[in-house]
Enzyme design. Sequence first.
Site, PDB file in Angstrom:
ATOM      1  NE  ARG A 226      -6.339  -2.267   1.341  1.00 37.61           N
ATOM      2  CZ  ARG A 226      -7.096  -1.462   1.672  1.00 37.61           C
ATOM      3  NH1 ARG A 226      -7.660  -0.719   0.951  1.00 37.61           N
ATOM      4  NH2 ARG A 226      -7.573  -1.459   2.900  1.00 37.61           N
TER       5      ARG A 226
ATOM      6  CD  GLU B  57       1.407   3.971   8.085  1.00 36.25           C
ATOM      7  OE1 GLU B  57       0.135   4.303   8.150  1.00 36.25           O
ATOM      8  OE2 GLU B  57       1.746   2.716   7.528  1.00 36.25           O
TER       9      GLU B  57
ATOM     10  CG  HIS C 192       4.014   0.886   3.528  1.00 31.04           C
ATOM     11  ND1 HIS C 192       3.792   2.211   3.289  1.00 31.04           N
ATOM     12  CD2 HIS C 192       3.083   0.732   4.623  1.00 31.04           C
ATOM     13  CE1 HIS C 192       2.427   2.469   3.692  1.00 31.04           C
ATOM     14  NE2 HIS C 192       2.322   1.669   4.694  1.00 31.04           N
TER      15      HIS C 192
ATOM     16  CD  GLN D 194      -1.164  -0.233   3.661  1.00 30.42           C
ATOM     17  OE1 GLN D 194      -1.271   0.706   4.435  1.00 30.42           O
ATOM     18  NE2 GLN D 194      -1.602  -1.488   3.816  1.00 30.42           N
TER      19      GLN D 194
ATOM     20  CG  HIS E 140      -0.946   5.740   3.539  1.00 28.93           C
ATOM     21  ND1 HIS E 140      -1.875   4.912   3.407  1.00 28.93           N
ATOM     22  CD2 HIS E 140       0.062   5.341   4.208  1.00 28.93           C
ATOM     23  CE1 HIS E 140      -1.647   3.839   4.212  1.00 28.93           C
ATOM     24  NE2 HIS E 140      -0.407   3.939   4.922  1.00 28.93           N
TER      25      HIS E 140
END
EC number: 5.3.1.8
Length: 424
Positions: free
Chosen positions: A289, A131, A270, A94, A96
């Site tokens: 994804r 994140e 990642h 995935q 972001h």
Amino acid sequence: MHVLDAAVRDYAWGSPTLLPRLEGREPTGAPEAEKWLGAHPGAPSAVVGEDGSRRGLDEVIAADPEGTLGAARRFGRLPYLMKLLAAAQPLSIQAHPTLGRAREGFAQEEAAGVPADAPHRNYKDDNHKPEMIVALTPFSALCGFRRPEEATATFERVALALTEWADGDSTQVAVAARRMAVLLADEDVEGAFTDILDPASVWTAEGGVDQLVEALRGMPDLIRQDEALETALQVAEHFPGDPGVVVTLLLNRVDLQPGQAVHLPAGNVHAYLRGLGVEVMAASDNVLRGGLTDKHVDLAELRAVVEFEPMPVPYTDPEADGDGVTRYRPPFDEFELTRLSADAGRLAPTGDAPGAGVRAHVAGPAIAVATEGTAVLRCGDEAVRLTPGQSVFVPAAQTADAPLALTAEGHGRATVFVAALPSS
């Protein structure tokens, strides 16, 4: 301070044992993937009153945004979501979006009337999702693109294995592997990534990935030369036939020891593989994804989000900040993570209140979760006892007036992780 009761998500990739072992309880046998600590509307933590009453943390914040959020009000929400993440098998590959891309994509899907729960929807909200994860156990992941020359060598080995498996014939899969090697030799990482996930690709056709796996399993000496091939075989055990198995050959393998961390900015491709960690992210659920999933894959949107430039693994080096205090400071505006560790019997520093133990100032609203021992966490005149897996929300009005202080109860060491705004 507000004691929290956090929801546990039972995603299929979750470990049935890691969270129960941390919390000292018997496993239920069901997967326990993520314990969400925060006010995200997908699963807000419950604030538990002394009388047993329960309110959502999102409701508590909405009732007093100034006192609970303080300077974090500029984000319009509690800006981060904290999780205990326990993976027994790989998560989806995935990436972001940036904040700008998230806002644009969300607005477009809202204008088009795409239902919020539609399986083909890309943007659940208008926020980005940088994140960071800190390992609590040995933790393995795939993170960012390898150097093209490394990936080229891997696909040359794949082509060799497939040719030998076919007794010298040039099968479609062997030809596809050689094409990957050529693209990567030309440093066309995007071309290789796109070819693998293209719906017309041999890798997405039935049997393509299976041929690759069968060929590699018959060549153990080759596998020992290349960790990427070993990782691909491990992933294929969980996702047979998935083109994401081939995507893993493009990515860096990262193995963290407890206390080590990586951060994942927008566009970083990642996948977590296995292990238990403390994860913090901007409060978003936007995920594009690219394999190892039965969920929606929008290749065009994924390509628009992904950064295809190979880069070093973005480790987050822990910084000592006094006795028993460690800071993890990724380059994000929404959060940093502080680890407090205190040994039982530790004396209070001179001039501190009795039992003050290890102390640290944090900025803005904070969520603390215990991961080791029996912890007594104080802020001003309030104190909360926490065992591993238990958590507490500390409003910004309290962290502005007093540091957090940790002592260990009983024997051994107590450790808590605290998410808060970046400190100066």
